[in-house]
Design a protein around this motif. Structure first.
Motif, mmCIF file in Angstrom:
data_model
loop_
_atom_site.group_PDB
_atom_site.id
_atom_site.type_symbol
_atom_site.label_atom_id
_atom_site.label_comp_id
_atom_site.label_asym_id
_atom_site.label_seq_id
_atom_site.Cartn_x
_atom_site.Cartn_y
_atom_site.Cartn_z
ATOM 1 N N ASP A 260 -7.359 -22.027 -19.014
ATOM 2 C CA ASP A 260 -7.139 -23.199 -18.176
ATOM 3 C C ASP A 260 -6.126 -22.941 -17.060
ATOM 4 O O ASP A 260 -5.853 -23.836 -16.275
ATOM 5 C CB ASP A 260 -6.675 -24.376 -19.038
ATOM 6 N N LEU A 261 -5.608 -21.733 -16.968
ATOM 7 C CA LEU A 261 -4.624 -21.421 -15.942
ATOM 8 C C LEU A 261 -5.244 -20.536 -14.874
ATOM 9 O O LEU A 261 -6.098 -19.697 -15.173
ATOM 10 C CB LEU A 261 -3.419 -20.708 -16.562
ATOM 11 N N PRO A 262 -4.811 -20.699 -13.635
ATOM 12 C CA PRO A 262 -5.351 -19.847 -12.568
ATOM 13 C C PRO A 262 -4.929 -18.397 -12.773
ATOM 14 O O PRO A 262 -3.897 -18.127 -13.394
ATOM 15 C CB PRO A 262 -4.726 -20.434 -11.306
ATOM 16 N N GLU A 263 -5.753 -17.505 -12.257
ATOM 17 C CA GLU A 263 -5.437 -16.079 -12.277
ATOM 18 C C GLU A 263 -5.323 -15.607 -10.829
ATOM 19 O O GLU A 263 -6.305 -15.146 -10.243
ATOM 20 C CB GLU A 263 -6.519 -15.302 -13.020
ATOM 21 N N PRO A 264 -4.136 -15.752 -10.242
ATOM 22 C CA PRO A 264 -3.967 -15.342 -8.843
ATOM 23 C C PRO A 264 -4.284 -13.861 -8.648
ATOM 24 O O PRO A 264 -4.045 -13.042 -9.535
ATOM 25 C CB PRO A 264 -2.493 -15.624 -8.560
ATOM 26 N N ASP A 265 -4.837 -13.559 -7.493
ATOM 27 C CA ASP A 265 -5.074 -12.175 -7.115
ATOM 28 C C ASP A 265 -4.493 -11.988 -5.718
ATOM 29 O O ASP A 265 -3.877 -12.906 -5.165
ATOM 30 C CB ASP A 265 -6.555 -11.813 -7.194
ATOM 31 N N ALA A 266 -4.676 -10.815 -5.143
ATOM 32 C CA ALA A 266 -4.093 -10.534 -3.829
ATOM 33 C C ALA A 266 -4.568 -11.533 -2.775
ATOM 34 O O ALA A 266 -3.797 -11.951 -1.914
ATOM 35 C CB ALA A 266 -4.425 -9.107 -3.402
ATOM 36 N N PHE A 267 -5.827 -11.946 -2.856
ATOM 37 C CA PHE A 267 -6.357 -12.880 -1.872
ATOM 38 C C PHE A 267 -5.800 -14.289 -2.049
ATOM 39 O O PHE A 267 -5.441 -14.957 -1.078
ATOM 40 C CB PHE A 267 -7.886 -12.916 -1.924
ATOM 41 N N TRP B 264 -1.340 -19.908 -4.226
ATOM 42 C CA TRP B 264 -0.530 -20.241 -5.394
ATOM 43 C C TRP B 264 0.964 -20.234 -5.062
ATOM 44 O O TRP B 264 1.727 -21.037 -5.617
ATOM 45 C CB TRP B 264 -0.866 -19.318 -6.558
ATOM 46 N N ALA B 265 1.391 -19.382 -4.150
ATOM 47 C CA ALA B 265 2.791 -19.394 -3.720
ATOM 48 C C ALA B 265 3.104 -20.704 -3.000
ATOM 49 O O ALA B 265 4.169 -21.301 -3.209
ATOM 50 C CB ALA B 265 3.082 -18.200 -2.814
ATOM 51 N N ALA B 266 2.195 -21.164 -2.153
ATOM 52 C CA ALA B 266 2.389 -22.447 -1.466
ATOM 53 C C ALA B 266 2.442 -23.587 -2.478
ATOM 54 O O ALA B 266 3.291 -24.482 -2.363
ATOM 55 C CB ALA B 266 1.271 -22.680 -0.452
ATOM 56 N N TYR C 232 -12.729 -24.474 -2.194
ATOM 57 C CA TYR C 232 -11.795 -23.534 -2.725
ATOM 58 C C TYR C 232 -11.654 -22.344 -1.786
ATOM 59 O O TYR C 232 -12.552 -22.045 -1.016
ATOM 60 C CB TYR C 232 -12.219 -23.092 -4.136
ATOM 61 N N PRO C 233 -10.520 -21.627 -1.876
ATOM 62 C CA PRO C 233 -10.291 -20.504 -0.965
ATOM 63 C C PRO C 233 -11.334 -19.390 -1.123
ATOM 64 O O PRO C 233 -11.606 -18.946 -2.233
ATOM 65 C CB PRO C 233 -8.904 -19.992 -1.387
ATOM 66 N N ARG C 234 -11.915 -18.997 0.004
ATOM 67 C CA ARG C 234 -12.868 -17.887 0.047
ATOM 68 C C ARG C 234 -12.531 -16.997 1.223
ATOM 69 O O ARG C 234 -11.919 -17.440 2.182
ATOM 70 C CB ARG C 234 -14.303 -18.417 0.220
ATOM 71 N N GLU C 235 -12.981 -15.771 1.168
ATOM 72 C CA GLU C 235 -12.703 -14.818 2.235
ATOM 73 C C GLU C 235 -13.682 -14.956 3.394
ATOM 74 O O GLU C 235 -13.560 -14.249 4.388
ATOM 75 C CB GLU C 235 -12.716 -13.393 1.688
ATOM 76 N N PHE C 236 -14.642 -15.853 3.269
ATOM 77 C CA PHE C 236 -15.634 -16.083 4.330
ATOM 78 C C PHE C 236 -15.888 -17.569 4.420
ATOM 79 O O PHE C 236 -15.609 -18.329 3.495
ATOM 80 C CB PHE C 236 -16.938 -15.334 4.031
ATOM 81 N N CYS C 237 -16.442 -18.005 5.532
ATOM 82 C CA CYS C 237 -16.760 -19.417 5.730
ATOM 83 C C CYS C 237 -18.065 -19.747 5.022
ATOM 84 O O CYS C 237 -19.091 -19.105 5.271
ATOM 85 C CB CYS C 237 -16.892 -19.697 7.223
ATOM 86 N N PRO C 238 -18.082 -20.760 4.164
ATOM 87 C CA PRO C 238 -19.322 -21.124 3.486
ATOM 88 C C PRO C 238 -20.313 -21.848 4.397
ATOM 89 O O PRO C 238 -21.449 -22.075 4.020
ATOM 90 C CB PRO C 238 -18.854 -22.040 2.354
#
Length: 151
Positions: A22-29, A34-36, A56-62
């Motif tokens: 139930d907890l997020p798993e932050p990664d480099a991206f 999560w810091a904010a 949700y955050p993605r590296e590309f525009c959906p």
């Protein structure tokens, strides 16, 4: 005729406790997101090519598939799209928290996100009501955006 042999019982496996699902798993991206959140700020992503925000955050525009997307601070204002009061959840640690309000909200910037409503009796909830982001801390150092009625 003889009975077929039954398989031997599987050996018990001893392993380390599983990570909390139930907890997020932050990664480099997602680390900036999560810091904010730990600093009390909600971030979304915005595409420079088509101008549309997303969450949700993605590296590309959906919307247009461009990779020219950047982080943007959201206002933290939202409206309630829908909700459900959860009275029973057998998955730990949720069973300890019932009842709680699972919700979908529309951010002022446009994206819709799943969240939880806190500090508001469910009978006061109304579609379209104003909400403001706040952050819960489900585990030490982990901050998750949730919403409460606007003030």
């Amino acid at each position: 005729m003889t009975e077929p042999a039954l398989p031997a019982p599987a050996r018990a496996r001893v392993s380390a406790p599983a990570a909390r699902f139930d907890l997020p798993e932050p990664d480099a991206f997602t680390a900036p997101y999560w810091a904010a959140a730990a600093g009390g700020r909600l971030l979304i992503r915005r595409c420079a090519a088509c101008g549309k925000p997303h969450h949700y955050p993605r590296e590309f525009c959906p919307h247009c598939w461009s990779e020219d997307v950047t982080w943007e601070r959201a206002s933290g204002r939202a409206t309630l799209y829908t909700w459900s009061v959860v009275h029973r959840n057998d998955l730990p640690p949720f069973g300890e928290r019932v009842p709680y309000v699972a919700a979908v909200v529309d951010l002022a910037e446009g994206p819709r996100l799943m969240t939880e409503i806190v500090d508001c009796p469910p009978e006061r909830l109304r579609i379209g009501m104003a909400l403001d982001v706040t952050f819960s801390e489900p585990a030490p150092g982990v901050h998750v955006p949730v919403f409460r009625t606007g003030g």
